[in-house]
Scaffold this motif. Structure first.
Motif, PDB file in Angstrom:
ATOM      1  N   UNK A  47     108.368  13.885 -38.989  1.00 31.20           N
ATOM      2  CA  UNK A  47     108.869  12.651 -38.369  1.00 31.20           C
ATOM      3  C   UNK A  47     108.488  11.403 -39.162  1.00 31.20           C
ATOM      4  N   UNK A  48     108.527  11.477 -40.465  1.00 33.32           N
ATOM      5  CA  UNK A  48     108.237  10.358 -41.382  1.00 33.32           C
ATOM      6  C   UNK A  48     106.803   9.846 -41.281  1.00 33.32           C
ATOM      7  N   UNK A  49     105.945  10.568 -40.603  1.00 38.54           N
ATOM      8  CA  UNK A  49     104.649   9.980 -40.304  1.00 38.54           C
ATOM      9  C   UNK A  49     103.449  10.925 -40.411  1.00 38.54           C
ATOM     10  N   UNK A  50     103.518  12.038 -39.663  1.00 37.51           N
ATOM     11  CA  UNK A  50     102.361  12.961 -39.698  1.00 37.51           C
ATOM     12  C   UNK A  50     102.396  13.703 -41.024  1.00 37.51           C
ATOM     13  N   UNK A  51     101.386  13.501 -41.845  1.00 36.83           N
ATOM     14  CA  UNK A  51     101.456  13.996 -43.216  1.00 36.83           C
ATOM     15  C   UNK A  51     100.281  14.904 -43.545  1.00 36.83           C
ATOM     16  N   UNK A  52     100.623  16.110 -44.031  1.00 38.71           N
ATOM     17  CA  UNK A  52      99.601  17.028 -44.536  1.00 38.71           C
ATOM     18  C   UNK A  52      99.766  17.108 -46.041  1.00 38.71           C
ATOM     19  N   UNK A  53      98.662  16.961 -46.762  1.00 44.72           N
ATOM     20  CA  UNK A  53      98.689  17.133 -48.213  1.00 44.72           C
ATOM     21  C   UNK A  53      97.759  18.290 -48.527  1.00 44.72           C
ATOM     22  N   UNK A  54      98.275  19.305 -49.247  1.00 48.80           N
ATOM     23  CA  UNK A  54      97.431  20.439 -49.621  1.00 48.80           C
ATOM     24  C   UNK A  54      97.364  20.502 -51.139  1.00 48.80           C
ATOM     25  N   UNK A  55      96.153  20.684 -51.660  1.00 50.24           N
ATOM     26  CA  UNK A  55      96.003  20.819 -53.108  1.00 50.24           C
ATOM     27  C   UNK A  55      95.257  22.121 -53.386  1.00 50.24           C
ATOM     28  N   UNK A  56      95.902  22.999 -54.169  1.00 52.77           N
ATOM     29  CA  UNK A  56      95.281  24.294 -54.478  1.00 52.77           C
ATOM     30  C   UNK A  56      94.280  24.092 -55.609  1.00 52.77           C
ATOM     31  N   UNK A  57      93.007  24.376 -55.330  1.00 53.57           N
ATOM     32  CA  UNK A  57      91.959  24.232 -56.338  1.00 53.57           C
ATOM     33  C   UNK A  57      91.289  25.598 -56.489  1.00 53.57           C
ATOM     34  N   UNK A  58      91.769  26.412 -57.416  1.00 48.34           N
ATOM     35  CA  UNK A  58      91.256  27.781 -57.590  1.00 48.34           C
ATOM     36  C   UNK A  58      91.515  28.588 -56.343  1.00 48.34           C
ATOM     37  N   UNK A  59      90.447  29.164 -55.745  1.00 51.57           N
ATOM     38  CA  UNK A  59      90.664  29.970 -54.537  1.00 51.57           C
ATOM     39  C   UNK A  59      90.464  29.163 -53.252  1.00 51.57           C
ATOM     40  N   UNK A  60      90.458  27.826 -53.403  1.00 48.31           N
ATOM     41  CA  UNK A  60      90.297  26.963 -52.218  1.00 48.31           C
ATOM     42  C   UNK A  60      91.512  26.030 -52.095  1.00 48.31           C
ATOM     43  N   UNK A  61      91.674  25.492 -50.898  1.00 43.46           N
ATOM     44  CA  UNK A  61      92.711  24.479 -50.689  1.00 43.46           C
ATOM     45  C   UNK A  61      92.056  23.243 -50.086  1.00 43.46           C
ATOM     46  N   UNK A  62      92.305  22.110 -50.724  1.00 41.37           N
ATOM     47  CA  UNK A  62      91.824  20.854 -50.165  1.00 41.37           C
ATOM     48  C   UNK A  62      92.939  20.299 -49.291  1.00 41.37           C
ATOM     49  N   UNK A  63      92.637  19.976 -48.056  1.00 38.85           N
ATOM     50  CA  UNK A  63      93.703  19.411 -47.225  1.00 38.85           C
ATOM     51  C   UNK A  63      93.351  18.041 -46.673  1.00 38.85           C
TER      52      UNK A  63
END
Ligand code: NAD
Length: 359
Positions: A47-63
């Motif tokens: 809805x143009x607003x709620x935003x999830x950003x995921x970054x794959x860093x090796x075997x982990x994910x930064x969210x």
């Protein structure tokens, strides 16, 4: 004093920062990971607003999980060689000053194990539906505005819907065009995704997909799977064995390859013309062996299923122990097909390191 040896320090959570201009908000994440590509970053905007950003860093994910201060309309991702990631969000209302980035939602600024988190879904829209054969279509799907996802080679997505109160989902591997001019960006443009899907009359999910209308909503997961791209780096020969829509995970792999493609009838052969073009213009780097289990009387090609005898004739011999990384055989199709290919390959002496089954 003695320091206990078995206590593992968990890695620090990468820091992030943000700033704004009249037109945009820029979130900078200092990952300290070199060599990240656009396939390691996903942005999901609801809805143009709620935003999830995921970054794959090796075997982990930064969210990062935020309910943004105001609406946004687009996003752009930039990656620096030092591993700084900029997610640029374009403001819906230009000139409006944001007093904060927004509300931090549960799971915000967490570093989680890649394989131990809930699968996330995008609310996508169907934007095109193009017939490929009598029962198969290319479904073009757009991610929600501002979202971003590049699907790596060999990874699939779940398409999910609710039916009589139950969630039902199936795996599909996105395809890209086989036209040599259009297939440059092998993982797509990060905004739309194309699926090649056979609609089965008595299927669980595909009748729903078949009846979907343009601009209707469809839930699609982040990309998943265990295919390792690094496995392609050392190979000298790549063999693909496909049955029916088992062709779809093979599309992105078609470089210096031989495809053994089993189908029931001539009209079931997916992208037959594109395959012929690829053979014609590939200067022998791409070969295809078709065989039909229920051909029409006019069919002049090979008859029958892909069997152990076909594999013996069509494949290079099994490699020696020092050359296991030079050959990769990928198999995908109906489950009995995949099982019988696995057995036949084992009986012919191909070591398991040379075989990848898409299941
Ligand atoms: P299909 O029924 O048209 O069969 C394709 C060919 O395989 C036919 O010629 C058939 O005779 C042959 N075949 C079937 N069993 C065989 C066996 N035991 N040995 C040798 N040949 C055999 O295929 P379809 O309807 O297009 O179905 C494709 C299947 O691939 C689906 O089950 C789908 O789920 C699967 N698939 C899996 C993935 C994945 O795991 N990533 C991706 C795409 C498709």
């Amino acid at each position: 004093f003695a320091v206990p040896q078995n206590i593992k320090k968990s890695p620090p959570i990468p820091r992030y920062d943000w700033y704004q201009s009249d037109k945009s908000i820029t979130i900078v994440v200092y990952t300290k990971h070199k060599g990240l590509t656009n396939e390691d970053i996903l942005v999901n905007v609801k809805n143009n607003r709620k935003t999830d950003i995921w970054i794959v860093l090796g075997d982990k994910i930064l969210q990062l999980c935020l309910d943004l201060f105001e609406e946004i309309c687009e996003s752009e991702v930039k990656i620096s060689t030092e591993g700084n990631i900029e997610v640029i969000l374009l403001k819906q209302e230009i000139g409006k000053k944001w007093l904060s980035l927004g509300k931090e939602l549960s799971g915000h600024h967490k570093l989680l194990p890649k394989n131990n988190r809930e699968t996330s879904y995008f609310d996508c829209k169907l934007i095109s539906k193009t017939p490929v054969t009598h029962d198969t279509w290319i479904f073009g799907v757009a991610l929600p505005r501002g979202s971003f996802m590049h699907v790596p080679v060999g990874r699939h997505l779940i398409i999910q819907t609710e039916m009589s109160g139950m969630e039902i989902g199936r795996n599909y591997t996105p395809v890209v065009s086989l036209n040599p001019d259009e297939a440059v960006n092998i993982s797509g443009n990060g905004r739309d995704i194309s699926f090649m899907i056979k609609v089965y009359k008595d299927g669980a999910l595909t009748p729903f997909l078949g009846s979907l209308k343009i601009s209707e909503t469809i839930k699609i997961s982040e990309h998943l799977g265990n295919f390792k791209f690094s496995r392609l780096e050392s190979i000298e020969q790549l063999i693909l064995i496909a049955g029916g829509t088992g062709f779809t995970p093979m599309v992105k792999l078609m470089r210096q390859v031989k495809l053994l493609f089993g189908n029931k009838t001539e009209k079931d052969i997916l992208w037959k013309d594109s395959l012929e073009n690829l053979v014609r213009y590939s200067h022998d780097r791409f070969q295809v062996y078709h065989t039909l289990s229920a051909p029409s009387p006019d069919w002049k090609g090979n008859n029958g299923r892909i069997t152990k005898e076909v594999l013996h004739k069509q494949l290079p011999p099994p490699p020696g122990v020092t050359d296991l990384d030079k050959l990769l055989i990928c198999v995908c199709g109906p489950t009995p097909f995949t099982n019988s290919m696995e057995t036949a390959l084992q009986e012919l002496g191909y070591p398991s390191e040379t075989i990848h089954l898409f299941t």
